[in-house]
Each structure stands twice: as structure tokens, then as C-alpha cells.
Scaffold this motif. Structure first.
Motif, PDB file in Angstrom:
ATOM      1  N   ASP A  13      13.274  41.583  56.468  1.00  0.00           N
ATOM      2  CA  ASP A  13      14.318  42.528  56.044  1.00  0.00           C
ATOM      3  C   ASP A  13      15.145  43.078  57.219  1.00  0.00           C
ATOM      4  O   ASP A  13      16.140  43.758  57.013  1.00  0.00           O
ATOM      5  CB  ASP A  13      13.718  43.702  55.250  1.00  0.00           C
ATOM      6  CG  ASP A  13      14.088  43.616  53.770  1.00  0.00           C
ATOM      7  OD1 ASP A  13      14.309  42.483  53.295  1.00  0.00           O
ATOM      8  OD2 ASP A  13      14.172  44.661  53.093  1.00  0.00           O
ATOM      9  N   THR A  14      14.709  42.786  58.439  1.00  0.00           N
ATOM     10  CA  THR A  14      15.449  43.282  59.605  1.00  0.00           C
ATOM     11  C   THR A  14      16.051  42.135  60.421  1.00  0.00           C
ATOM     12  O   THR A  14      16.552  42.365  61.523  1.00  0.00           O
ATOM     13  CB  THR A  14      14.513  44.081  60.544  1.00  0.00           C
ATOM     14  OG1 THR A  14      13.445  43.207  60.961  1.00  0.00           O
ATOM     15  CG2 THR A  14      13.943  45.310  59.874  1.00  0.00           C
ATOM     16  N   GLY A  15      15.983  40.908  59.887  1.00  0.00           N
ATOM     17  CA  GLY A  15      16.461  39.764  60.660  1.00  0.00           C
ATOM     18  C   GLY A  15      15.691  39.643  61.962  1.00  0.00           C
ATOM     19  O   GLY A  15      16.262  39.403  63.017  1.00  0.00           O
ATOM     20  N   CYS A  16      14.368  39.852  61.865  1.00  0.00           N
ATOM     21  CA  CYS A  16      13.499  39.898  63.053  1.00  0.00           C
ATOM     22  C   CYS A  16      13.930  41.020  64.011  1.00  0.00           C
ATOM     23  O   CYS A  16      14.208  40.763  65.182  1.00  0.00           O
ATOM     24  CB  CYS A  16      13.423  38.544  63.761  1.00  0.00           C
ATOM     25  SG  CYS A  16      11.850  38.324  64.599  1.00  0.00           S
ATOM     26  N   TYR A  49      18.718  43.986  63.036  1.00  0.00           N
ATOM     27  CA  TYR A  49      19.776  44.717  62.341  1.00  0.00           C
ATOM     28  C   TYR A  49      19.745  46.228  62.585  1.00  0.00           C
ATOM     29  O   TYR A  49      18.791  46.775  63.132  1.00  0.00           O
ATOM     30  CB  TYR A  49      19.714  44.442  60.837  1.00  0.00           C
ATOM     31  CG  TYR A  49      19.858  42.991  60.477  1.00  0.00           C
ATOM     32  CD1 TYR A  49      20.669  42.133  61.216  1.00  0.00           C
ATOM     33  CD2 TYR A  49      19.158  42.456  59.393  1.00  0.00           C
ATOM     34  CE1 TYR A  49      20.799  40.796  60.876  1.00  0.00           C
ATOM     35  CE2 TYR A  49      19.280  41.114  59.052  1.00  0.00           C
ATOM     36  CZ  TYR A  49      20.097  40.293  59.794  1.00  0.00           C
ATOM     37  OH  TYR A  49      20.204  38.967  59.454  1.00  0.00           O
ATOM     38  N   GLY A  50      20.767  46.887  62.087  1.00  0.00           N
ATOM     39  CA  GLY A  50      20.941  48.321  62.271  1.00  0.00           C
ATOM     40  C   GLY A  50      19.958  49.171  61.486  1.00  0.00           C
ATOM     41  O   GLY A  50      19.886  50.382  61.701  1.00  0.00           O
ATOM     42  N   ASN A  51      19.201  48.571  60.572  1.00  0.00           N
ATOM     43  CA  ASN A  51      18.228  49.355  59.808  1.00  0.00           C
ATOM     44  C   ASN A  51      16.936  49.610  60.593  1.00  0.00           C
ATOM     45  O   ASN A  51      16.106  50.415  60.181  1.00  0.00           O
ATOM     46  CB  ASN A  51      17.914  48.673  58.465  1.00  0.00           C
ATOM     47  CG  ASN A  51      17.427  47.225  58.620  1.00  0.00           C
ATOM     48  OD1 ASN A  51      17.454  46.666  59.716  1.00  0.00           O
ATOM     49  ND2 ASN A  51      16.989  46.629  57.524  1.00  0.00           N
ATOM     50  N   VAL A  52      16.780  48.944  61.736  1.00  0.00           N
ATOM     51  CA  VAL A  52      15.562  49.111  62.548  1.00  0.00           C
ATOM     52  C   VAL A  52      15.561  50.491  63.211  1.00  0.00           C
ATOM     53  O   VAL A  52      16.579  50.943  63.729  1.00  0.00           O
ATOM     54  CB  VAL A  52      15.477  48.019  63.634  1.00  0.00           C
ATOM     55  CG1 VAL A  52      14.351  48.299  64.614  1.00  0.00           C
ATOM     56  CG2 VAL A  52      15.318  46.652  62.993  1.00  0.00           C
ATOM     57  N   THR A  53      14.418  51.147  63.177  1.00  0.00           N
ATOM     58  CA  THR A  53      14.263  52.435  63.851  1.00  0.00           C
ATOM     59  C   THR A  53      13.050  52.359  64.779  1.00  0.00           C
ATOM     60  O   THR A  53      12.329  51.347  64.785  1.00  0.00           O
ATOM     61  CB  THR A  53      14.012  53.572  62.837  1.00  0.00           C
ATOM     62  OG1 THR A  53      12.753  53.315  62.187  1.00  0.00           O
ATOM     63  CG2 THR A  53      15.117  53.649  61.797  1.00  0.00           C
ATOM     64  N   ALA A  54      12.841  53.440  65.512  1.00  0.00           N
ATOM     65  CA  ALA A  54      11.654  53.509  66.365  1.00  0.00           C
ATOM     66  C   ALA A  54      10.402  53.251  65.523  1.00  0.00           C
ATOM     67  O   ALA A  54       9.488  52.526  65.940  1.00  0.00           O
ATOM     68  CB  ALA A  54      11.572  54.873  67.040  1.00  0.00           C
ATOM     69  N   ARG A  55      10.388  53.799  64.299  1.00  0.00           N
ATOM     70  CA  ARG A  55       9.221  53.640  63.434  1.00  0.00           C
ATOM     71  C   ARG A  55       8.952  52.167  63.098  1.00  0.00           C
ATOM     72  O   ARG A  55       7.797  51.744  63.027  1.00  0.00           O
ATOM     73  CB  ARG A  55       9.448  54.439  62.142  1.00  0.00           C
ATOM     74  CG  ARG A  55       8.280  54.404  61.207  1.00  0.00           C
ATOM     75  CD  ARG A  55       8.491  55.304  60.009  1.00  0.00           C
ATOM     76  NE  ARG A  55       9.685  54.943  59.249  1.00  0.00           N
ATOM     77  CZ  ARG A  55       9.939  55.376  58.020  1.00  0.00           C
ATOM     78  NH1 ARG A  55       9.108  56.211  57.427  1.00  0.00           N
ATOM     79  NH2 ARG A  55      11.032  55.020  57.386  1.00  0.00           N
ATOM     80  N   THR A  56      10.022  51.408  62.863  1.00  0.00           N
ATOM     81  CA  THR A  56       9.850  49.981  62.564  1.00  0.00           C
ATOM     82  C   THR A  56       9.078  49.305  63.699  1.00  0.00           C
ATOM     83  O   THR A  56       8.124  48.557  63.471  1.00  0.00           O
ATOM     84  CB  THR A  56      11.225  49.300  62.404  1.00  0.00           C
ATOM     85  OG1 THR A  56      12.086  50.141  61.658  1.00  0.00           O
ATOM     86  CG2 THR A  56      11.092  47.952  61.727  1.00  0.00           C
TER      87      THR A  56
END
Lengths: 329, 329
Positions: free
Chosen positions: B159-162, B165-172
Motif C-alpha cells: 500500500d506504500t509502493g514499498c 509514497y506520501g502516506n508513509v509516516t514515522a509509524r509505518t
């Protein structure tokens, strides 16, 4: 290997960096995201500690890295020469003779490091040299900012294929998390590094794929970027990065080969392999080297000769693998 | 929107999961890595707490996900129906009518969630539903193992394109670090998800790229996968994933369009956009939806008509963007 090379611990290294000043930081030739991100990350970090630091790159730096560049002039006489992400003095390209025997400190993560510097901090478990630079700056108590984060993230992300490869560890993600918390422009960086192709590049890929060759029961794929293709598509040197990864991305392919004609009758070969093949071993047979999954070498002659040379080295490696598989069956 | 839908906190949700049993976990149709990874991660986690759990997917599950599948039979009567990563009941495909009004719990991360379930745990800041599932299992005190880690990592990574992408956060990244520490087979998973193409896929890409079209000062790229191309290259449905990302990867392109002929005269359009364009808004004009950077819609008619419809919606959006840019200049 130079047996006079002193191996440093993280604590030794930090003491050394604190005690010295007027740093000249060198990257390797044909600079990539890790050597540049590490060099500039180190520069910005050391400057925060009041040190004078200048980065020198043997080749022109591609514009895509502009977002973490600065254009400060060198206003001091360099005293301490540091090479980052440079596994071998020869990787300084046109500068190696000038600096031979004069590298005070080498910070690196390559297993193939030749211990050419006076002092060496080598963490072979780091996915990128930038991973070590993060730890060094953290240990030195540097206050991170977005620019440092962007430089280090670039190193982390480019040397791991955006966290995709087998060199990634929990620590790599932990550092990425910290860089996110600092406010790294990760999505923009990844867009530039991984998802931005020139139209020429797209055309080049199409032409290269049209000429794809498969060998050894389709376990090997060869993609060739001839000078003709380069001319027709107007691709720059940096436009041609990543063809090697393309060559390994087909189902069943264990070894991908990208052959680029760098000048007339000189071919740069990049190898990407999957277990159990060892790219560095295969390229070593032709005078090259690198990592287990990614390595390179240079072959002179015609395209046909270059292909024959690398195919013969690959054939040997595949035969060894097959022989081992037969024994264990 | 169903105003009777009860919104749960993480604590509420965990209490609910502990109190109930005999779970039927539903994924969305045309399953992707996040809906499957989340559903199976939840299943394996709840089973560790002694619960009975079965996963149902409205469509056949592609073989590439085999590494976290199990083939346990359903030996209980389901009582509690949970939909994971399903933003709208209609995304259950051929099962939506059967389950309408009967979804007890929905765990999701889509902004576009329609609140169709009796209870909803929605974390719109999560890059993937798998991120929430990790937190839920962690909160429930589940002892993670490699299989759970592999399922959840698959969700995170796809879901993050490995992690691109911009949806990734520190938590990811923090969760990815934890999954690495558990022993996730990250490199193998990423190889399967991102770097394995069938030969047919490579041929398809080449054909599609040969027919690439540019519009609106090259800010829009259109790639069409006609039935003819599908037939000539023998590409399966899952072979055709990712064409949308290809369409956005060219320098200067703000909106990438992939048009796939799913049946005769029916075209599935996938849009990928960069700021300030909103893919979900553009697709909304044609009855579709999705995220800001990735959305889709279906258009009936000829390929020419499908292209005209989406181009007209994109034109409007670009004109609005240009108008806004002129005002702020």
C-alpha cells in the motif's frame, strides 16, 4: 589490503571527528545517492558542531540531487581528508592518484573495502553508509534538521531500492522512522529517485526491452544499451541507471545483466543476482567487484565479445550452483 | 453514510475482539496485498488468542500471496463478520448483497469509508490497514511470528509502493522495523511484489509504451492495455497491475492514466496524480473514487470514448489548477 589501516569503533571515530577540523570530504566517482547523501549529511552535521567542511566529488553531481546541495565556497585550507562510501581508492576516479596515501579517514559499509585509508570506520551490516552517518551524528549530539534528514534519507533509500532489498534491517527502518519524525521530504525524494524518468529514458527502456536476450534456460537476461540507443534517445549517464535492476525483474531470472557501451568498444557491465549466485564473484572473474547481489566490471572489445565474456563467467557460476544442487539432492 | 455506525477507539475495538468469537473476515474484491495481509494477519493473530477465524475473499486469491496463506477448513459457524480494508460495501464485489447490513465490524484506513458497518475502526492516518492490524494485535498482546509478520509486511509494503509514497509516516517505518526484528522475509516479499514480472508482462509493457500518448503540454500520459495487447502477451489480470504507476513516472507528468479493457467496450481507468491534482475528484466525475493520489473509474463505450471522457475530466481539473496558479501569481 593495507595492514597499517587503523580500524575505529564508533566511539574512536566520534572522538577523532571532534578533535580534528577543516575537513575535505570525498565521494566516489559516478556519484550515487549514498555517497552524496552521506558526504553532505556528514558536512551539514559537522558544521553544526562548528567544524569547517567541504565536499568534493570527482565527477559532476547530477541535478536530481540539488535539493540537498549547498553552494558554499571553500574558505579554509583542508587538513583532514575523509572518504565516504568509497570502498577502494581507485573509486575516486580521476582523483585517486592525487589522494593516494592521503586519505586520513574512510567511512564505509562495503564488504569489499580495501583498507586504503589511515583510519577506517567500516560497518558492513549497514544497508547504506548513510545509516552509519546517522549513527555518528546522533552519537556526536548533532541536532538534526530537514536538510540533513533529506541527505541521509537519500542515501538510505537509494542504496536499498527504497527499502526493498535484502540489506535492509530493523535498524534501517528505525533510522527512516527518525528521519520521518525530523520532517524528511521522503515522498518527494522517492519520486525524484525512483519514479521520474525522462521521455528519453522511457524510449530507451522500450528499445532495450525490444532487444532483450535470454540465456541458460531463461535464468539469465541480458539488456544492452548500445551507443546507438543512447544517441537515438538522447539519454544521459544518469538516465541509464537502473537498467541492471530491469534485467533481474523477470520471473525465473537468477542473474540480470546490463551492458552499457560507455565509450567505443568499452562496455560497463552491471550484474544483479539472486541467491545462490554471487554477483561480486562473477564480476571478480573479469576484474570487477561489488556486493553479493549487485556488482560490476568493465570489458573491452565488441559488444559480442563483452557478452561472450560475461556469459562465460555466468555459465561457470551456474554450473557450480547446479553441481551443488545435485550433490544435496 | 450510515449514522448508526458506531465509531470505535483502539481500546473499544480490542475489547470487542476479545469478547466475541467465530469470526468471518472479509476482504475486498480484486484483492490486493493490504486487504489480504490485513485479513490473514488478523486471522493468525486472533487464532493465537484461541479464537476461531475464517477469511473469505470475493475473488480468487492470486498465487503470489501463497507464502502467507493457510488452507484450514472452516469448522465453525461464523458469528461475527469483519470487513478489513473495505471502504464501501460494494467493494465486496459479488458478495455485497449477501452481506449488506450484516457487517458487524469494519477495520479500515480509507478517507472515503462509507460507514456501512455496525461498528467501525477507521484510522485515516494509517498508510495501510495492516498498520492498524499490527497495532491492534500488539494491543491485544498477541505474540507475533514470522507468518503474521509476512502478512502484515505485505500490506504495509504494497500500500506504500514499498515505503515510497506520501502516506508513509514515522509509524509505518517503526512497524516495519518491528516486523524485521520478528524475522519478516522482507526481501523475498518485495521481490515477489515489486520485482517479478512474467515475460508476458515485459512484452505487454513494451507494447503499451510503444502506444503511449501525451496530452495537455505533456502533463498527462495515457497508457492503454487493449484486449488485443492482453491476448497477444497472454497477460493475466494481476500481470496488468502497476501500469497506472508507469503512466505517472515520466518527468513533468502530473497525471498518469492507465486504461484497461476489462471486457468488450468496458474500460477500467486508473489514475495516478501528483499535487495539486486530486485523482479521487477527477474519477468522481465519472462515478469512481479512491485516494488523492490514486483513484479509478469505469467507462463504457469504445476506447476512443473512454479516452475522451477521462481527458475531459482531467482537462477541467488542470484548468482549475492553472486558474488558481494565475490568481496566486
Amino acid at each position: 589490503m593495507n595492514s597499517n589501516c587503523e580500524i575505529l569503533t564508533l566511539a574512536d571515530l566520534c572522538r577523532y571527528l571532534k578533535e580534528n577540523d577543516n575537513y575535505l570530504v570525498l565521494t566516489h566517482a559516478s556519484p550515487d545517492g549514498d555517497t552524496l547523501g552521506s558526504a553532505y549529511g556528514l558536512k551539514f552535521g559537522l558544521k553544526k558542531l562548528g567544524k569547517k567542511v567541504q565536499v568534493i566529488c570527482p565527477d559532476e553531481i547530477p541535478h536530481k540531487y540539488d535539493y540537498f546541495m549547498d553552494d558554499s565556497e571553500c574558505d579554509f585550507i583542508p587538513e583532514t581528508v575523509v572518504a565516504v562510501d568509497v570502498a577502494d581508492i581507485k573509486l575516486l576516479g580521476n582523483m585517486w592518484e592525487r589522494f593516494e596515501g592521503r586519505i586520513d579517514l574512510n567511512i564505509d559499509h562495503h564488504v569489499s573495502n580495501t583498507h586504503y585509508a589511515k583510519k577506517l570506520y567500516l560497518d558492513e551490516t549497514a544497508a547504506a553508509t548513510a545509516e552509519s552517518i546517522y549513527e555518528i551524528l546522533d552519537e556526536l549530539g548533532v541536532e538534526f534538521d530537514t536538510r540533513i534528514a533529506n541527505a541521509l534519507y537519500t542515501g538510505l533509500s537509494t542504496d536499498t531500492g527504497c527499502f526493498k532489498y535484502g540489506n535492509v534491517t530493523a535498524r534501517t527502518h528505525e533510522i527512516a522512522a527518525k528521519l520521518h519524525a525530523i520532517g524528511v521530504d521522503a515522498a518527494d525524494i522517492n519520486r525524484i529517485m525512483f519514479d521520474t524518468k525522462s521521455k528519453g529514458r522511457v524510449k530507451m527502456e522500450t528499445m532495450v526491452l525490444n532487444g532483450a536476450e535470454f540465456h541458460f534456460d531463461e535464468r539469465c537476461m541480458i539488456l544492452a544499451v548500445t551507443r546507438d540507443i543512447q544517441k537515438k534517445t538522447g539519454c544521459s549517464k544518469s538516465d541509464m541507471e537502473g537498467v541492471a535492476s530491469m534485467s533481474r525483474s523477470v520471473e525465473g531470472v537468477l542473474v540480470g545483466v546490463a551492458i552499457k557501451e560507455s565509450e567505443k568498444d568499452v562496455f560497463k557491465i552491471s550484474l544483479r543476482t539472486y541467491d545462490p549466485l554471487d554477483a561480486s564473484e562473477i564480476c571478480g572473474k573479469l576484474g570487477g567487484g561489488g556486493h553479493k547481489a549487485a556488482a560490476g566490471c568493465t570489458v573491452k572489445g565488441s559488444l559480442k565479445q563483452a557478452k561472450a565474456a560475461i556469459l562465460s563467467a555466468i555459465k561457470e557460476a551456474l554450473e557450480e550452483v547446479d553441481a551443488r544442487a545435485n550433490i544435496t539432492q
